[in-house]
Structure formats: structure tokens, C-alpha cells
Design a protein around this motif. Structure first.
Motif, PDB file in Angstrom:
ATOM      1  N   HIS A 156      41.517  -7.213  -2.218  1.00 53.06           N
ATOM      2  CA  HIS A 156      42.094  -7.405  -0.895  1.00 53.06           C
ATOM      3  C   HIS A 156      42.115  -8.887  -0.513  1.00 53.06           C
ATOM      4  CE1 HIS A 156      42.454  -3.161   0.003  1.00 53.06           C
ATOM      5  NE2 HIS A 156      41.191  -2.969  -0.310  1.00 53.06           N
ATOM      6  N   THR A 157      41.130  -9.657  -0.991  1.00 51.48           N
ATOM      7  CA  THR A 157      41.033 -11.070  -0.639  1.00 51.48           C
ATOM      8  C   THR A 157      40.678 -11.901  -1.861  1.00 51.48           C
ATOM      9  OG1 THR A 157      38.664 -11.024  -0.102  1.00 51.48           O
ATOM     10  CG2 THR A 157      40.201 -10.444   1.670  1.00 51.48           C
ATOM     11  N   VAL A 158      40.995 -13.172  -1.813  1.00 52.27           N
ATOM     12  CA  VAL A 158      40.595 -14.109  -2.860  1.00 52.27           C
ATOM     13  C   VAL A 158      39.079 -14.226  -2.900  1.00 52.27           C
ATOM     14  CG1 VAL A 158      40.779 -16.498  -3.652  1.00 52.27           C
ATOM     15  CG2 VAL A 158      42.768 -15.364  -2.666  1.00 52.27           C
ATOM     16  N   ASP A 159      38.456 -14.096  -1.731  1.00 50.97           N
ATOM     17  CA  ASP A 159      37.003 -14.162  -1.641  1.00 50.97           C
ATOM     18  C   ASP A 159      36.360 -13.089  -2.518  1.00 50.97           C
ATOM     19  OD1 ASP A 159      34.562 -15.175  -0.303  1.00 50.97           O
ATOM     20  OD2 ASP A 159      34.475 -13.150   0.503  1.00 50.97           O
ATOM     21  N   ASP A 160      36.877 -11.856  -2.462  1.00 48.02           N
ATOM     22  CA  ASP A 160      36.348 -10.779  -3.303  1.00 48.02           C
ATOM     23  C   ASP A 160      36.607 -11.053  -4.774  1.00 48.02           C
ATOM     24  OD1 ASP A 160      35.429  -9.368  -1.107  1.00 48.02           O
ATOM     25  OD2 ASP A 160      37.258  -8.164  -0.913  1.00 48.02           O
ATOM     26  N   LEU A 161      37.775 -11.587  -5.099  1.00 40.05           N
ATOM     27  CA  LEU A 161      38.097 -11.906  -6.496  1.00 40.05           C
ATOM     28  C   LEU A 161      37.093 -12.893  -7.072  1.00 40.05           C
ATOM     29  CD1 LEU A 161      41.548 -12.640  -8.061  1.00 40.05           C
ATOM     30  CD2 LEU A 161      39.729 -14.307  -8.325  1.00 40.05           C
ATOM     31  N   VAL A 162      36.778 -13.936  -6.318  1.00 42.92           N
ATOM     32  CA  VAL A 162      35.861 -14.959  -6.814  1.00 42.92           C
ATOM     33  C   VAL A 162      34.465 -14.391  -7.011  1.00 42.92           C
ATOM     34  CG1 VAL A 162      34.752 -17.154  -6.233  1.00 42.92           C
ATOM     35  CG2 VAL A 162      37.186 -16.847  -5.805  1.00 42.92           C
ATOM     36  N   LYS A 163      34.022 -13.528  -6.097  1.00 42.36           N
ATOM     37  CA  LYS A 163      32.688 -12.935  -6.231  1.00 42.36           C
ATOM     38  C   LYS A 163      32.586 -12.070  -7.480  1.00 42.36           C
ATOM     39  CE  LYS A 163      31.656 -12.920  -1.267  1.00 42.36           C
ATOM     40  NZ  LYS A 163      31.471 -12.087  -0.051  1.00 42.36           N
ATOM     41  N   VAL A 164      33.599 -11.254  -7.728  1.00 40.11           N
ATOM     42  CA  VAL A 164      33.581 -10.390  -8.911  1.00 40.11           C
ATOM     43  C   VAL A 164      33.701 -11.218 -10.184  1.00 40.11           C
ATOM     44  CG1 VAL A 164      34.816  -8.555 -10.122  1.00 40.11           C
ATOM     45  CG2 VAL A 164      34.477  -8.408  -7.646  1.00 40.11           C
ATOM     46  N   LYS A 165      34.548 -12.238 -10.141  1.00 44.10           N
ATOM     47  CA  LYS A 165      34.712 -13.100 -11.317  1.00 44.10           C
ATOM     48  C   LYS A 165      33.394 -13.766 -11.703  1.00 44.10           C
ATOM     49  CE  LYS A 165      35.986 -17.257 -10.931  1.00 44.10           C
ATOM     50  NZ  LYS A 165      36.689 -18.524 -10.596  1.00 44.10           N
ATOM     51  N   ARG A 166      32.630 -14.179 -10.710  1.00 44.23           N
ATOM     52  CA  ARG A 166      31.355 -14.840 -10.991  1.00 44.23           C
ATOM     53  C   ARG A 166      30.366 -13.912 -11.675  1.00 44.23           C
ATOM     54  NH1 ARG A 166      30.590 -17.777  -5.179  1.00 44.23           N
ATOM     55  NH2 ARG A 166      31.830 -19.640  -5.562  1.00 44.23           N
ATOM     56  N   GLU A 167      30.435 -12.629 -11.371  1.00 44.79           N
ATOM     57  CA  GLU A 167      29.515 -11.683 -11.993  1.00 44.79           C
ATOM     58  C   GLU A 167      29.956 -11.300 -13.399  1.00 44.79           C
ATOM     59  OE1 GLU A 167      27.667  -8.538  -9.870  1.00 44.79           O
ATOM     60  OE2 GLU A 167      28.364  -9.240  -7.917  1.00 44.79           O
ATOM     61  N   ILE A 168      31.265 -11.292 -13.626  1.00 48.45           N
ATOM     62  CA  ILE A 168      31.773 -10.858 -14.923  1.00 48.45           C
ATOM     63  C   ILE A 168      31.790 -11.993 -15.943  1.00 48.45           C
ATOM     64  CG2 ILE A 168      33.826  -9.996 -16.130  1.00 48.45           C
ATOM     65  CD1 ILE A 168      34.495  -8.328 -13.745  1.00 48.45           C
ATOM     66  N   SER A 169      32.119 -13.196 -15.508  1.00 49.85           N
ATOM     67  CA  SER A 169      32.347 -14.294 -16.449  1.00 49.85           C
ATOM     68  C   SER A 169      31.142 -14.628 -17.328  1.00 49.85           C
ATOM     69  CB  SER A 169      32.825 -15.548 -15.698  1.00 49.85           C
ATOM     70  OG  SER A 169      31.911 -15.925 -14.692  1.00 49.85           O
ATOM     71  N   PRO A 170      29.885 -14.604 -16.835  1.00 55.29           N
ATOM     72  CA  PRO A 170      28.769 -14.878 -17.765  1.00 55.29           C
ATOM     73  C   PRO A 170      28.685 -13.868 -18.894  1.00 55.29           C
ATOM     74  CG  PRO A 170      28.042 -15.090 -15.482  1.00 55.29           C
ATOM     75  CD  PRO A 170      29.403 -14.471 -15.436  1.00 55.29           C
ATOM     76  N   ALA A 171      28.939 -12.571 -18.576  1.00 54.94           N
ATOM     77  CA  ALA A 171      28.899 -11.554 -19.629  1.00 54.94           C
ATOM     78  C   ALA A 171      30.017 -11.756 -20.633  1.00 54.94           C
ATOM     79  CB  ALA A 171      28.999 -10.160 -18.994  1.00 54.94           C
ATOM     80  N   VAL A 172      31.212 -12.121 -20.142  1.00 52.53           N
ATOM     81  CA  VAL A 172      32.336 -12.361 -21.044  1.00 52.53           C
ATOM     82  C   VAL A 172      32.035 -13.548 -21.960  1.00 52.53           C
ATOM     83  CG1 VAL A 172      34.767 -12.987 -21.176  1.00 52.53           C
ATOM     84  CG2 VAL A 172      33.991 -11.372 -19.432  1.00 52.53           C
ATOM     85  N   ARG A 173      31.470 -14.590 -21.399  1.00 57.76           N
ATOM     86  CA  ARG A 173      31.142 -15.772 -22.197  1.00 57.76           C
ATOM     87  C   ARG A 173      30.129 -15.417 -23.285  1.00 57.76           C
ATOM     88  NH1 ARG A 173      28.938 -18.488 -18.485  1.00 57.76           N
ATOM     89  NH2 ARG A 173      30.917 -18.997 -17.470  1.00 57.76           N
ATOM     90  N   LYS A 174      29.121 -14.641 -22.905  1.00 58.78           N
ATOM     91  CA  LYS A 174      28.102 -14.239 -23.878  1.00 58.78           C
ATOM     92  C   LYS A 174      28.697 -13.343 -24.959  1.00 58.78           C
ATOM     93  CE  LYS A 174      25.402 -10.932 -22.800  1.00 58.78           C
ATOM     94  NZ  LYS A 174      24.376 -10.078 -22.126  1.00 58.78           N
ATOM     95  N   ASN A 175      29.565 -12.430 -24.572  1.00 62.55           N
ATOM     96  CA  ASN A 175      30.172 -11.517 -25.543  1.00 62.55           C
ATOM     97  C   ASN A 175      31.076 -12.263 -26.520  1.00 62.55           C
ATOM     98  OD1 ASN A 175      28.875  -9.463 -24.178  1.00 62.55           O
ATOM     99  ND2 ASN A 175      30.672  -8.903 -22.962  1.00 62.55           N
TER     100      ASN A 175
END
Length: 307
Positions: A156-175
Motif C-alpha cells: 500500500h505504501t513505499v514505507d511498507d515496501l522498505v520495511k519488508v525489503k530490509r527483512e528479506i534482503s539479508p536472507a537473500v544475500r546469505k542464500n
């Protein structure tokens, strides 16, 4: 007068996280609403009043800017403010709501499990999850038209996108680092030693429990595209063209249709400015410690200076 700079470091107000400064993710909903109202007030001073009554106008698109507006449920949603100049010189702006999004890729045949996990973990933040086929230029045979399945996360907002991205990106980097360090032989050997059967890494990913679904996310795409650029690309709305803007009230998004039959552009007033400041060697100017030396500006080709 001698200009001096102590070079002392001062922490940025509001924290040093660049993402927080760019998208306002640390702001409360009330603060974001106040910022939106202040922007509307400033735009009105320059003649860009927001369309509030149903109607249709024709304007030349002069600028665009990401914004946030209230929907029918009084919730903040992301939108893009489009600024127009009409043929008679009058001005207006209109907000076009659009859900920001990015894509993630998973291990083979893990899309459904990952969607189920993400919908529960980020309930209230993710507006929609769907599987879409996309071209992947990293595939060795992508030129033959093969496509890869990606999960599209809409918000719904860019704010929500950034929050979710921050949680997912470390796992993606590690994988991704894990994938690069493990070759096919290592994967087959570990599978054979653990279970006696040789299975691929993709097949092994399917057996992971729901708590390990972040380990199945191997890539993120288009997460760094600026929001207003994303909207303009998807909807083909570009500056310096004429558009018909039809507004039907706050319950419906405005219709913005390009007018290719209109080619003569208006004559807007152009202001350009330049600020010269002191700075430390090999550093960018810092507003906390550096001083302004000169400001120059130009209005419609006439150069002026302010010392």
C-alpha cells in the motif's frame, strides 16, 4: 573573513540510515500526513491546487513527485503527484495512487510455500502476492524465450515496501553467497551422505519446514527503482507531453490519457540555481559545518548573483 571548518563529525538529525531519510520509514502515520498536508499547502501557493471536484482538464505535464494520500478508509497510501500547466497558463495537480512492488525468486517449486509464509509473516504490510513469469537475463538460454517464475510483492505504501525489503534482503544475500560457494558436486555429495539418495538442491528446498522459507528466497529484483519512476514506466506517463486528466472523485483513480495530437508546448518560467560552499578536501559539503560562499540563480535566461 576566514572561513574555518573544524571537521568535527556530527550525527545526522533523525538517524544516519539513508533509507530512513529517503522514504520516511521512521515516521509515524501522523507525521507523514502532516508532511503531505504541508506539501499541498506549499504547492497551492505556487498555483498547483489539487483537483477535488469531478471534471476533465487538459494540461502539459511539467513535473512529478512521490506523495502519500488518504484513501476511503482514511489510511495512508502511496501515490504520485503530477503537475500540469494548462494552455491558458493556469496550473493544477492530481494524485494517482499506485501500489509499489518488487519481485523475489525462489528455489524451484517453492513459490507456493514462500507465498504462504510471507502472507502470514508480513500480514498488514503486503497488499498482494502473486506469481508472474518474467524474463531472466541470467539464464544461460534466455534468448530462446524461456521465462522464470517470480513472486510479485505489492504494497500500500513505499514505507511498507522498505520495511519488508530490509527483512528479506539479508536472507537473500546469505542464500546467494551460499549458492556461490556450493557447486553441484558438493550438493550431490552432501545429499548422498545424509540420505543415501542423490537429490538436487532444488528438490531438497521443497522439504524445508515453514520456518525455513526465507532460505528458499534466492533473488530480489526491481526493489531499488524509485517509486515515481516505476509508476511512469508502467503507466507510460512522461514529462513534457499533453494529457487529458479526468477526475471522478476520491473513490476512483484519475484517468490520465496522453494527447499526441497536441504538439505546441507552453512557455513555463524556468528557475535554475547554484550554491557554492566550503568543504573539506575530497569530501562532500556538510550543512552542519560548512558555510555558503555564494548563491547564483537564473530566471528565464537572466543570470543573477547573491553573495
Amino acid at each position: 573573513m576566514v572561513l574555518q571548518n573544524s571537521g568535527r563529525f556530527k550525527a545526522d538529525r533523525g538517524g544516519g540510515d539513508q533509507d530512513n531519510q529517503d522514504d520516511g520509514s521512521s515516521m509515524s502515520a501522523l507525521k507523514r500526513l502532516e508532511r503531505s498536508q504541508f506539501t499541498d499547502e506549499m504547492d497551492s501557493r505556487f498555483g498547483f491546487d489539487r483537483m477535488k471536484e469531478p471534471g476533465e482538464k487538459t494540461g502539459w505535464l511539467i513535473n512529478m513527485h512521490p506523495a502519500e494520500i488518504l484513501d476511503e478508509d482514511k489510511k495512508m497510501i502511496s501515490a504520485v503527484d503530477y503537475y500540469f500547466i494548462q494552455e491558458d497558463g493556469s496550473r493544477f495537480k492530481v494524485a494517482l495512487p499506485f501500489k509499489p512492488y518488487f519481485y523475489i525468486a525462489t528455489k524451484k517449486n517453492c513459490e507456493r510455500e514462500v507465498i504462504s509464509y510471507l502472507s502470514k509473516k508480513f500480514q498488514g504490510k503486503v497488499a498482494k502476492l502473486e506469481i508472474v513469469p518474467k524474463e531472466d537475463l541470467d539464464l544461460p538460454n534466455h534468448l530462446v524465450g524461456l521465462k522464470r517464475s517470480y513472486i510479485k510483492l505489492s504494497f500500500h505504501t513505499v514505507d511498507d515496501l522498505v520495511k519488508v525489503k530490509r527483512e528479506i534482503s539479508p536472507a537473500v544475500r546469505k542464500n546467494r553467497e551460499r549458492e556461490q560457494s556450493n557447486d553441484a558436486y558438493t550438493s550431490m555429495l552432501s545429499s548422498a551422505l545424509s540420505g543415501g539418495n542423490v537429490t538436487s538442491a532444488d528438490e531438497d528446498g521443497m522439504s524445508k519446514s515453514i520456518s525455513d522459507q526465507l532460505d528458499n528466497i534466492v533473488d530480489m529484483r526491481e526493489y531499488d527503482v524509485p517509486y515515481h519512476v516505476r509508476v511512469s514506466i508502467d503507466l507510460k506517463i512522461h514529462v513534457a507531453h499533453w494529457y487529458n486528466v479526468r477526475y471522478r472523485g476520491s473513490a476512483y483513480p484519475p484517468e490520465i490519457v496522453r494527447r499526441d495530437d497536441l504538439v505546441e508546448r507552453p512557455d513555463p518560467v524556468v528557475l535554475a540555481f547554484d550554491i557554492e560552499t566550503t568543504k573539506l578536501p575530497l569530501k562532500f559539503p556538510d550543512a552542519e559545518t560548512d558555510q555558503i560562499m555564494m548563491i547564483s540563480y537564473m530566471i528565464d535566461g537572466q543570470v543573477r548573483f547573491a553573495h
